[in-house]
Design a protein around this motif. Structure first.
Motif, PDB file in Angstrom:
ATOM      1  N   HIS A 166      -4.581  -4.360 -15.180  1.00  9.23           N
ATOM      2  CA  HIS A 166      -5.337  -4.084 -16.410  1.00  9.23           C
ATOM      3  C   HIS A 166      -5.954  -2.692 -16.334  1.00  9.23           C
ATOM      4  N   ILE A 167      -6.559  -2.272 -17.424  1.00 14.18           N
ATOM      5  CA  ILE A 167      -7.069  -0.898 -17.606  1.00 14.18           C
ATOM      6  C   ILE A 167      -5.938   0.094 -17.325  1.00 14.18           C
ATOM      7  N   LEU A 168      -4.815  -0.108 -18.015  1.00 16.60           N
ATOM      8  CA  LEU A 168      -3.637   0.722 -17.782  1.00 16.60           C
ATOM      9  C   LEU A 168      -3.589   1.944 -18.703  1.00 16.60           C
ATOM     10  N   THR A 169      -4.435   1.971 -19.736  1.00 17.46           N
ATOM     11  CA  THR A 169      -4.352   3.058 -20.716  1.00 17.46           C
ATOM     12  C   THR A 169      -4.721   4.400 -20.109  1.00 17.46           C
ATOM     13  N   LYS A 170      -5.661   4.412 -19.193  1.00 21.02           N
ATOM     14  CA  LYS A 170      -6.100   5.691 -18.605  1.00 21.02           C
ATOM     15  C   LYS A 170      -5.236   6.145 -17.430  1.00 21.02           C
ATOM     16  N   LYS A 171      -4.337   5.281 -16.983  1.00 15.61           N
ATOM     17  CA  LYS A 171      -3.467   5.650 -15.875  1.00 15.61           C
ATOM     18  C   LYS A 171      -2.208   6.328 -16.412  1.00 15.61           C
ATOM     19  N   THR A 172      -1.766   7.349 -15.705  1.00 11.40           N
ATOM     20  CA  THR A 172      -0.591   8.082 -16.163  1.00 11.40           C
ATOM     21  C   THR A 172       0.662   7.232 -15.988  1.00 11.40           C
ATOM     22  N   THR A 173       1.689   7.573 -16.765  1.00 11.38           N
ATOM     23  CA  THR A 173       2.965   6.861 -16.679  1.00 11.38           C
ATOM     24  C   THR A 173       3.551   6.965 -15.281  1.00 11.38           C
ATOM     25  N   LYS A 174       3.434   8.142 -14.677  1.00 11.93           N
ATOM     26  CA  LYS A 174       3.951   8.355 -13.321  1.00 11.93           C
ATOM     27  C   LYS A 174       3.245   7.446 -12.327  1.00 11.93           C
ATOM     28  N   ARG A 175       1.930   7.343 -12.472  1.00 12.96           N
ATOM     29  CA  ARG A 175       1.152   6.509 -11.554  1.00 12.96           C
ATOM     30  C   ARG A 175       1.537   5.043 -11.690  1.00 12.96           C
ATOM     31  N   LYS A 176       1.682   4.572 -12.929  1.00 16.31           N
ATOM     32  CA  LYS A 176       2.065   3.177 -13.168  1.00 16.31           C
ATOM     33  C   LYS A 176       3.476   2.901 -12.654  1.00 16.31           C
ATOM     34  N   ARG A 177       4.370   3.862 -12.820  1.00 23.76           N
ATOM     35  CA  ARG A 177       5.739   3.711 -12.350  1.00 23.76           C
ATOM     36  C   ARG A 177       5.784   3.600 -10.825  1.00 23.76           C
ATOM     37  N   ASN A 178       4.979   4.418 -10.137  1.00 27.02           N
ATOM     38  CA  ASN A 178       4.940   4.371  -8.673  1.00 27.02           C
ATOM     39  C   ASN A 178       4.306   3.090  -8.147  1.00 27.02           C
ATOM     40  N   LEU A 179       3.465   2.440  -8.949  1.00 30.10           N
ATOM     41  CA  LEU A 179       2.850   1.183  -8.536  1.00 30.10           C
ATOM     42  C   LEU A 179       3.846   0.019  -8.568  1.00 30.10           C
ATOM     43  N   ARG A 180       4.954   0.206  -9.275  1.00 30.34           N
ATOM     44  CA  ARG A 180       5.966  -0.859  -9.345  1.00 30.34           C
ATOM     45  C   ARG A 180       6.648  -1.080  -8.003  1.00 30.34           C
ATOM     46  N   HIS A 181       6.804  -0.014  -7.240  1.00 29.92           N
ATOM     47  CA  HIS A 181       7.541  -0.107  -5.979  1.00 29.92           C
ATOM     48  C   HIS A 181       6.728  -0.869  -4.938  1.00 29.92           C
ATOM     49  N   ALA A 182       7.419  -1.592  -4.098  1.00 26.28           N
ATOM     50  CA  ALA A 182       6.749  -2.374  -3.057  1.00 26.28           C
ATOM     51  C   ALA A 182       6.193  -1.463  -1.978  1.00 26.28           C
ATOM     52  N   GLY A 183       5.108  -1.904  -1.365  1.00 21.61           N
ATOM     53  CA  GLY A 183       4.536  -1.206  -0.222  1.00 21.61           C
ATOM     54  C   GLY A 183       4.763  -2.030   1.025  1.00 21.61           C
ATOM     55  N   ILE A 184       4.438  -1.459   2.153  1.00 24.04           N
ATOM     56  CA  ILE A 184       4.540  -2.163   3.434  1.00 24.04           C
ATOM     57  C   ILE A 184       3.122  -2.392   3.938  1.00 24.04           C
ATOM     58  N   VAL A 185       2.884  -3.576   4.491  1.00 20.60           N
ATOM     59  CA  VAL A 185       1.566  -3.879   5.058  1.00 20.60           C
ATOM     60  C   VAL A 185       1.316  -2.931   6.231  1.00 20.60           C
ATOM     61  N   ASP A 186       0.124  -2.361   6.277  1.00 17.18           N
ATOM     62  CA  ASP A 186      -0.227  -1.402   7.323  1.00 17.18           C
ATOM     63  C   ASP A 186      -0.183  -2.063   8.696  1.00 17.18           C
ATOM     64  N   ALA A 187       0.153  -1.294   9.703  1.00 14.04           N
ATOM     65  CA  ALA A 187       0.295  -1.807  11.073  1.00 14.04           C
ATOM     66  C   ALA A 187      -0.996  -2.420  11.593  1.00 14.04           C
ATOM     67  N   THR A 188      -2.150  -1.909  11.126  1.00 19.05           N
ATOM     68  CA  THR A 188      -3.433  -2.439  11.593  1.00 19.05           C
ATOM     69  C   THR A 188      -3.691  -3.852  11.088  1.00 19.05           C
ATOM     70  N   ASN A 189      -3.066  -4.238   9.961  1.00 17.81           N
ATOM     71  CA  ASN A 189      -3.270  -5.572   9.390  1.00 17.81           C
ATOM     72  C   ASN A 189      -2.114  -6.525   9.661  1.00 17.81           C
ATOM     73  N   GLU A 190      -1.025  -6.013  10.184  1.00 17.79           N
ATOM     74  CA  GLU A 190       0.196  -6.807  10.254  1.00 17.79           C
ATOM     75  C   GLU A 190       0.071  -8.035  11.151  1.00 17.79           C
TER      76      GLU A 190
END
Length: 65
Positions: free
Chosen positions: A31-55
């Motif tokens: 939510h609150i997507l109106t103020k986020k840029t299209t590029k930022r929202k597009r990059n949020l679609r991609h999966a991330g990897i859990v950080d090694a410190t939390n794995e």
């Protein structure tokens, strides 16, 4: 030893990759997507990897994955 229970909340949010790392979705895409840029929202679609410190902690929640 009794069987361990899988943490169902974690099971729905994380998937194990072929190399044993944990894939996760990125935050800030709901939510609150109106103020986020299209590029930022597009990059949020991609999966991330859990950080090694939390794995290690996350893998305890997913014992049979």
């Amino acid at each position: 030893m009794p069987k361990l229970k899988t943490h169902r909340g974690a099971a729905k949010r994380f998937k194990v990759t072929g190399t044993g790392k944990l894939k996760r979705a990125k935050a800030n895409k709901s939510h609150i997507l109106t103020k986020k840029t299209t590029k930022r929202k597009r990059n949020l679609r991609h999966a991330g990897i859990v950080d090694a410190t939390n794995e290690k902690q996350m893998k305890k929640l997913l014992p049979y994955r």
